[in-house]
Scaffold this active site. Structure first.
Site, PDB file in Angstrom:
ATOM      1  N   LYS A 199       0.886  -1.185   0.000  1.00  0.00           N
ATOM      2  CA  LYS A 199       0.000   0.000   0.000  1.00  0.00           C
ATOM      3  C   LYS A 199       0.915   1.223   0.000  1.00  0.00           C
ATOM      4  O   LYS A 199       1.616   1.492   0.956  1.00  0.00           O
ATOM      5  CB  LYS A 199      -0.859  -0.009   1.267  1.00  0.00           C
ATOM      6  CG  LYS A 199      -2.206   0.687   1.151  1.00  0.00           C
ATOM      7  CD  LYS A 199      -2.172   2.153   0.794  1.00  0.00           C
ATOM      8  CE  LYS A 199      -1.970   3.031   1.997  1.00  0.00           C
ATOM      9  NZ  LYS A 199      -1.828   4.459   1.612  1.00  0.00           N
ATOM     10  N   GLU A 275       8.907   1.130  11.292  1.00  0.00           N
ATOM     11  CA  GLU A 275       9.988   2.113  11.207  1.00  0.00           C
ATOM     12  C   GLU A 275       9.293   3.463  11.318  1.00  0.00           C
ATOM     13  O   GLU A 275       8.588   3.885  10.400  1.00  0.00           O
ATOM     14  CB  GLU A 275      10.733   1.925   9.883  1.00  0.00           C
ATOM     15  CG  GLU A 275      12.144   2.421   9.930  1.00  0.00           C
ATOM     16  CD  GLU A 275      12.238   3.812   9.382  1.00  0.00           C
ATOM     17  OE1 GLU A 275      12.102   4.757  10.207  1.00  0.00           O
ATOM     18  OE2 GLU A 275      12.401   3.963   8.180  1.00  0.00           O
ATOM     19  N   CYS A 309      12.904  10.516   8.572  1.00  0.00           N
ATOM     20  CA  CYS A 309      12.634  10.120   9.962  1.00  0.00           C
ATOM     21  C   CYS A 309      13.888  10.225  10.800  1.00  0.00           C
ATOM     22  O   CYS A 309      13.819  10.359  12.012  1.00  0.00           O
ATOM     23  CB  CYS A 309      12.051   8.719   9.994  1.00  0.00           C
ATOM     24  SG  CYS A 309      12.898   7.614   8.885  1.00  0.00           S
ATOM     25  N   GLU A 406       8.455  15.518  16.310  1.00  0.00           N
ATOM     26  CA  GLU A 406       9.033  15.406  14.973  1.00  0.00           C
ATOM     27  C   GLU A 406       8.361  16.429  14.048  1.00  0.00           C
ATOM     28  O   GLU A 406       7.146  16.372  13.850  1.00  0.00           O
ATOM     29  CB  GLU A 406       8.797  13.990  14.448  1.00  0.00           C
ATOM     30  CG  GLU A 406       9.400  13.779  13.085  1.00  0.00           C
ATOM     31  CD  GLU A 406       9.312  12.342  12.621  1.00  0.00           C
ATOM     32  OE1 GLU A 406       8.222  11.745  12.721  1.00  0.00           O
ATOM     33  OE2 GLU A 406      10.335  11.822  12.147  1.00  0.00           O
TER      34      GLU A 406
END
Ligand code: ADP
Length: 502
Positions: A199, A275, A309, A406
């Site tokens: 996906k 992750e 990330c 973040e």
């Protein structure tokens, strides 16, 4: 600095691909979504329509999982030798390499990143990862184990382990490195003999769809790789919750990672690897070579527009060098040539979407309103696309959201420190533990600091160094498991212990 002038057009074959009405890849066929719905893809450099893809949802996921199950259980895949499997993955790598220009253009137009960066990094890294994993296909070995069995005195046994494919794997990937994330996921799954429902992110489906055509050309049997475009809340959630998916591998936000875990737990307790996010500390020790550390720290945050990330978003600098480093990184930020990724001089493109531009600006505004100061940047960029100026913040406090959360944009907070031991504690004071870096001329000290940093990847005197052989993943809320390297094989295999009494 904002680049002026119209960027060059993409090649006609790239445009021809973008002009197609894209479908889902299910069981070797390109099919429309069962609902008939379509999803418009936007060029983030202009805000204009780039292409159109199918909006897959749970019904399409159901069809794709069924195809992947059949391919796993009774299709030709289970009979393909490991050597043949390796050859197919290698062929896919060759095909991808042969189409490097087209993939670099698609990635730039879809995601916004500079075409030159996609051509130098994203596509070659994806090719390399596939080749690395192709090599593993023939080397997935078990062990023979001497056993004693104390309650069966005198009995003799022969015991060994097999590593077997985990089965049907759902893979959900983000938009920051669309092709590379597809390769990180598909490479080890194919090498170990799994079948896949991939996906892709709704923002950036183009390169994975193009890759789907190459997967067919490489001779990978129908149903082994199925590709679904569509939204996370519908198609992604359906995949994570599907009772016939043996494992889900997810890359994205920590928030969605938690939803994936919940869905896995509430359905069939499928295996999960994650992750997730990061807020990575980058520490410049007083003896560091600043000529390397300053551009290194800039690259740590500004590479891929901070949409990494592992971005080095918390920069810790000894007070004795703080002024020089802040000035250096701010000058670097000001010199970055920003504009559409297809512009040959572009060094930083737009954020992937309006949502991300708003999100990054929201974080900056909250920091500024709480007393932080932007030495440079702090604003959305010029141009009609979703640009954000590369930004260096000072005068932050540890509790501010710009330090704790973040941002996923080109925004670094530069923080002074006085004591080396204290800075390690501050660096580790985060819910995340994905990456960290330390800059020093004292290599022993570098190793000592690396040992104390609670992160899955630590760089010494460098940043953003990736290789197919290096495991990547996080401590704490940055994830579960490691992608790439030998470790990735563990995510896609089950160990079976077999014992025979002699
Ligand atoms: P971002 O916030 O950076 O867009 P996300 O974690 O939301 O990152 O998205 C990463 C991937 O996860 C995308 O493919 C997205 O469609 C998918 N996704 C988003 N929400 C869900 C969900 N509830 N369940 C499964 N997948 C999801």
């Amino acid at each position: 600095m904002f680049l002026t002038g119209t960027p060059p057009q993409c090649q006609s074959k790239t445009q021809a691909f973008l002009d197609q009405e894209h479908c889902l890849l299910i069981d070797g066929e390109w099919v429309p979504a069962a609902s008939g719905k379509r999803l418009e893809v936007t060029n983030p450099a202009t805000g204009e329509k780039l292409s159109s893809v199918a909006e897959g949802d749970s019904e399409d996921v159901q069809r794709a999982v069924f195809a992947a199950r059949r391919a796993f259980e009774s299709g030709p895949w289970s009979k393909v030798t490991t050597s043949e499997r390796g050859k197919m993955i290698w062929k896919l790598a060759d095909l991808l390499e042969a189409h490097l220009d087209e993939f670099a253009e698609l990635e730039s137009l879809d995601n916004g990143k500079p075409r030159a960066v996609a051509a130098a990094a994203d596509v070659p890294l994806a090719v390399d990862l596939l080749r690395y994993m192709a090599g593993w296909a023939t080397k997935i070995e078990g062990n023979t184990l001497p056993i004693s069995v104390p309650y069966m005195p005198g009995a003799e046994f022969h015991s060994y382990t097999h590593r077997e494919p985990v089965g049907v794997v759902g893979q959900i990937i983000p938009w920051n490195f669309p092709l590379l994330m597809a390769a990180w996921k598909l490479g080890p799954a194919l090498a170990t003999g799994c079948t896949v429902v991939l996906k892709v992110a709704e923002e950036t489906p183009m390169t994975a769809l193009r890759l789907g055509h190459l997967i067919q050309e490489a001779g990978i049997p129908d149903g082994v790789v199925n590709i679904i475009t569509g939204y996370g809340e519908t198609a992604g959630a359906a995949l994570a919750a599907h009772p016939d998916v043996d494992k889900v591998a997810f890359t994205g936000s920590t928030e969605v990672g938690k939803l994936i875990v919940q869905a896995a737990g509430q359905s069939n307790l499928k295996k999960v690897s994650l992750e997730l996010g990061g807020k990575s500390p980058n520490i410049i020790l007083p003896d560091a070579d600043l000529a390397a550390a300053i551009p290194g720290a800039a690259n740590a945050i500004f590479f891929n527009h901070g949409q990494c990330c592992c971005a080095g978003s918390r920069l810790y600098v000894h007070r004795s060098q703080y002024g020089e480093v802040v000035k250096g990184i701010a000058e670097h930020a000001k010199s970055i040539q920003m504009g559409p990724g297809m512009h040959p001089d572009c060094q930083m493109g737009p954020m992937v979407s309006q949502i991300q531009q708003d999100r990054v600006c929201g974080f900056m505004n909250s920091g500024l309103s709480e007393g932080a100061e932007a030495v440079t940047g702090g604003q959305p960029g010029e141009g009609q696309g979703y640009f954000v100026e590369p930004t260096v913040l000072i005068n932050t406090r540890p509790e501010m959201s710009v330090i704790r959360e973040e941002i996923f944009g080109p925004v670094v907070a530069a923080v002074p420190y006085d004591d080396e031991d204290q800075v390690i504690a501050v660096a580790n004071d985060s819910q995340y533990g994905l990456a960290a870096a330390v800059w020093t001329r004292d290599i022993s000290r570098g190793h000592q600091v690396a040992k104390q940093l609670r992160a899955g990847n630590v760089w010494i005197n460098c940043y953003n160094v990736f290789d197919a052989a290096l495991p990547f993943g996080g401590f704490k809320q940055s994830g579960w498991g490691r992608e790439m390297g030998h470790d990735a094989l563990e995510l896609y295999t089950e160990t079976k212990a077999v014992t025979v009494q002699l």
